[in-house]
Design a protein around this motif. Structure first.
Motif, PDB file in Angstrom:
ATOM      1  N   ALA A   1      57.061  28.704  -5.587  1.00 43.42           N
ATOM      2  CA  ALA A   1      58.472  28.980  -5.885  1.00 43.42           C
ATOM      3  C   ALA A   1      58.725  30.399  -5.613  1.00 43.42           C
ATOM      4  O   ALA A   1      59.944  30.933  -5.258  1.00 43.42           O
ATOM      5  CB  ALA A   1      58.683  28.688  -7.493  1.00 43.42           C
ATOM      6  N   GLY A   2      57.756  31.220  -6.110  1.00 42.95           N
ATOM      7  CA  GLY A   2      58.226  32.581  -5.711  1.00 42.95           C
ATOM      8  C   GLY A   2      58.157  33.236  -4.381  1.00 42.95           C
ATOM      9  O   GLY A   2      59.169  34.076  -4.044  1.00 42.95           O
ATOM     10  N   HIS A   3      57.543  32.528  -3.641  1.00 41.58           N
ATOM     11  CA  HIS A   3      57.520  32.973  -2.157  1.00 41.58           C
ATOM     12  C   HIS A   3      58.727  32.379  -1.443  1.00 41.58           C
ATOM     13  O   HIS A   3      59.495  32.792  -0.509  1.00 41.58           O
ATOM     14  CB  HIS A   3      56.292  32.819  -1.445  1.00 41.58           C
ATOM     15  N   VAL A   4      58.982  31.108  -1.881  1.00 43.68           N
ATOM     16  CA  VAL A   4      60.486  30.280  -1.381  1.00 43.68           C
ATOM     17  C   VAL A   4      61.376  31.341  -1.676  1.00 43.68           C
ATOM     18  O   VAL A   4      62.226  31.378  -0.692  1.00 43.68           O
ATOM     19  CB  VAL A   4      60.330  28.790  -1.752  1.00 43.68           C
ATOM     20  N   LEU A   5      61.615  31.571  -2.936  1.00 47.56           N
ATOM     21  CA  LEU A   5      62.849  32.379  -3.467  1.00 47.56           C
ATOM     22  C   LEU A   5      62.653  33.777  -2.423  1.00 47.56           C
ATOM     23  O   LEU A   5      63.622  34.094  -2.105  1.00 47.56           O
ATOM     24  CB  LEU A   5      62.565  32.507  -4.740  1.00 47.56           C
ATOM     25  N   ARG A   6      61.686  34.412  -2.621  1.00 45.06           N
ATOM     26  CA  ARG A   6      61.222  35.360  -1.578  1.00 45.06           C
ATOM     27  C   ARG A   6      62.007  35.599  -0.226  1.00 45.06           C
ATOM     28  O   ARG A   6      62.906  36.212   0.190  1.00 45.06           O
ATOM     29  CB  ARG A   6      59.935  36.034  -1.719  1.00 45.06           C
ATOM     30  N   HIS A   7      61.737  34.331   0.219  1.00 44.51           N
ATOM     31  CA  HIS A   7      62.278  33.966   1.847  1.00 44.51           C
ATOM     32  C   HIS A   7      63.893  33.761   1.756  1.00 44.51           C
ATOM     33  O   HIS A   7      64.517  34.244   2.607  1.00 44.51           O
ATOM     34  CB  HIS A   7      61.472  33.031   2.592  1.00 44.51           C
ATOM     35  N   HIS A   8      64.207  32.929   0.745  1.00 41.64           N
ATOM     36  CA  HIS A   8      65.496  32.444   0.791  1.00 41.64           C
ATOM     37  C   HIS A   8      66.565  33.566   0.281  1.00 41.64           C
ATOM     38  O   HIS A   8      67.411  33.663   0.954  1.00 41.64           O
ATOM     39  CB  HIS A   8      65.514  31.504  -0.510  1.00 41.64           C
ATOM     40  N   LEU A   9      66.087  34.512  -0.601  1.00 42.33           N
ATOM     41  CA  LEU A   9      67.222  35.487  -0.827  1.00 42.33           C
ATOM     42  C   LEU A   9      66.789  36.729   0.110  1.00 42.33           C
ATOM     43  O   LEU A   9      67.385  37.686  -0.255  1.00 42.33           O
ATOM     44  CB  LEU A   9      66.804  36.136  -2.382  1.00 42.33           C
ATOM     45  N   GLU A  10      65.960  36.633   1.173  1.00 45.58           N
ATOM     46  CA  GLU A  10      65.595  37.742   2.251  1.00 45.58           C
ATOM     47  C   GLU A  10      65.307  39.024   1.496  1.00 45.58           C
ATOM     48  O   GLU A  10      65.914  40.044   1.864  1.00 45.58           O
ATOM     49  CB  GLU A  10      66.898  37.781   2.745  1.00 45.58           C
ATOM     50  N   ILE A  11      64.544  38.988   0.735  1.00 47.09           N
ATOM     51  CA  ILE A  11      63.879  40.267  -0.374  1.00 47.09           C
ATOM     52  C   ILE A  11      63.508  41.218   0.868  1.00 47.09           C
ATOM     53  O   ILE A  11      63.580  42.481   0.524  1.00 47.09           O
ATOM     54  CB  ILE A  11      63.137  39.837  -1.307  1.00 47.09           C
ATOM     55  N   ASP A  12      62.820  40.700   1.621  1.00 42.07           N
ATOM     56  CA  ASP A  12      61.805  41.494   2.953  1.00 42.07           C
ATOM     57  C   ASP A  12      62.981  42.452   3.592  1.00 42.07           C
ATOM     58  O   ASP A  12      62.759  43.572   3.911  1.00 42.07           O
ATOM     59  CB  ASP A  12      60.960  40.919   3.530  1.00 42.07           C
ATOM     60  N   TYR A  13      63.932  41.671   3.790  1.00 38.05           N
ATOM     61  CA  TYR A  13      65.069  42.352   4.758  1.00 38.05           C
ATOM     62  C   TYR A  13      65.579  43.689   4.073  1.00 38.05           C
ATOM     63  O   TYR A  13      65.760  44.652   4.333  1.00 38.05           O
ATOM     64  CB  TYR A  13      66.132  41.499   4.954  1.00 38.05           C
ATOM     65  N   PHE A  14      65.904  43.496   2.609  1.00 36.73           N
ATOM     66  CA  PHE A  14      66.534  44.481   1.708  1.00 36.73           C
ATOM     67  C   PHE A  14      65.367  45.440   1.503  1.00 36.73           C
ATOM     68  O   PHE A  14      65.740  46.695   1.406  1.00 36.73           O
ATOM     69  CB  PHE A  14      66.813  44.065   0.525  1.00 36.73           C
ATOM     70  N   LEU A  15      64.060  45.289   1.275  1.00 32.74           N
ATOM     71  CA  LEU A  15      63.212  46.082   1.046  1.00 32.74           C
ATOM     72  C   LEU A  15      62.684  47.039   2.261  1.00 32.74           C
ATOM     73  O   LEU A  15      62.330  48.353   1.858  1.00 32.74           O
ATOM     74  CB  LEU A  15      61.727  45.176   0.691  1.00 32.74           C
ATOM     75  N   ALA A  16      62.875  46.544   3.419  1.00 36.33           N
ATOM     76  CA  ALA A  16      62.948  47.442   4.588  1.00 36.33           C
ATOM     77  C   ALA A  16      64.089  48.220   4.811  1.00 36.33           C
ATOM     78  O   ALA A  16      64.025  49.146   5.795  1.00 36.33           O
ATOM     79  CB  ALA A  16      62.795  46.459   5.970  1.00 36.33           C
ATOM     80  N   ARG A  17      64.915  48.275   3.990  1.00 36.67           N
ATOM     81  CA  ARG A  17      66.128  49.075   4.235  1.00 36.67           C
ATOM     82  C   ARG A  17      66.434  49.855   2.992  1.00 36.67           C
ATOM     83  O   ARG A  17      67.640  50.345   2.672  1.00 36.67           O
ATOM     84  CB  ARG A  17      67.351  48.179   4.725  1.00 36.67           C
TER      85      ARG A  17
END
Length: 310
Positions: A103-119
């Protein structure tokens, strides 16, 4: 009458399990002699890890069942000397841990958290992710773990499709099966979660052809088995953008070699086989319950189907 239980696993596991198993046997009112060294002909049950020194079960003529400490049984199910019942581990805490990780990693991808962390460089990026109801999730494998993860994701609002080899009906999950069902499940998988067991039929289930069926930019999450994925095909799909990101917890070789391309690929997240681990306290209660059942003539829980391999 005393029940002789052989603990056949590593010394580290013995240190982890000795006290919880002793307590679980006491709670179940079982008179058990639990040891790491017993004459084979006196053993009633074997608590087992596949990396144990015990590989020949022929001398265990009195043994009523082998109780696996792990959920996966691919390391033992093909052992021709093991003719007594084999039970896999279905631990409520293991299931809960897997649900939380998935659930944590599905939400991570769904909320595009990596995209925001990279910016995080002073750049304001008002990019709004869709709602869960607009992001389809597919789970390959509808056993205990896949079902629990799928239902949790459905409760969060994701449309969840689950694929299995044989027909199943599960509340909250749109289920499909067979080759045609797999094609349909992959075609709508914006996020794909792999929770199949390792069997000859599931080897490289996610190969180049299967990856090509995914929606472009899909996320792949694998906490199941490393052998489910063709590594080279996945790397090629990541480079081509067919797959947007892969979060991998299991690998063909573990620990993952330091020079493996997954470590350095910008679209891969590696976690060190932590998605779910058997917890000694709760697993010990599962083992004790199965021994109680065996002694009272009741059916054992979680018996392995040797033909299917799990």
């Amino acid at each position: 009458m005393t029940i002789n239980v052989l603990f056949a696993a590593t010394e580290a596991r013995w240190q982890d399990y000795r006290a919880p198993l002793t307590e679980a046997f006491r709670e179940h009112d079982l008179d058990v002699s639990l040891k790491t060294d017993l004459p084979p002909e006196e053993v009633d049950y074997i608590v087992y890890a596949p990396n144990s020194a015990v590989q020949d079960f022929t001398p265990f003529t009195r043994c009523k069942a082998v109780l696996n400490l792990w959920a996966g049984v691919e390391g033992i199910v093909g052992n021709e000397t093991l003719t007594m019942p084999l039970a896999r581990m279905v631990d409520p805490a293991l299931t809960r841990g897997m649900v939380e990780w998935v659930a944590g990693h599905v939400l991570r991808h769904h909320l595009e958290i990596d995209y925001f962390l990279a910016r995080q460089q002073g750049e304001w990026c008002p990019r709004v992710p869709p709602l869960a109801s607009e992001r389809s999730v597919t789970i390959l494998g509808l056993g205990e773990l896949g079902t629990a993860c799928g239902q949790t994701l459905a409760d969060l609002g994701f449309p969840v499709t689950g694929w299995s080899r044989s027909p199943k009906r599960i509340e909250g999950i749109a289920t499909v099966h067979g080759d045609d069902g797999l094609d349909a499940a992959l075609a709508q998988a914006q996020i794909l979660v792999l929770l199949l067991p390792k069997t000859p039929e599931t080897e490289n289930v996610l190969d180049a052809d299967a990856l090509a069926r995914l929606p472009r930019g899909a996320a792949v999450i694998n906490p199941g088995r490393g052998h489910l994925i063709d590594d080279e095909a996945l790397l090629a799909a990541l480079d081509a953008g067919t797959v947007g990101h892969a979060t991998l917890d299991v690998f063909r070789e573990e620990p993952l070699p330091a020079d493996h391309p997954f470590w350095s690929h910008e679209r891969v997240t590696v976690t060190p086989h932590i998605a779910s681990e058997t917890r000694p306290a709760s697993a010990s209660r599962v083992i004790a319950e199965n021994i109680r059942r065996g002694e009272e003539g009741e059916p054992l829980l979680h018996l392995v189907d040797r033909d299917r391999g799990y």
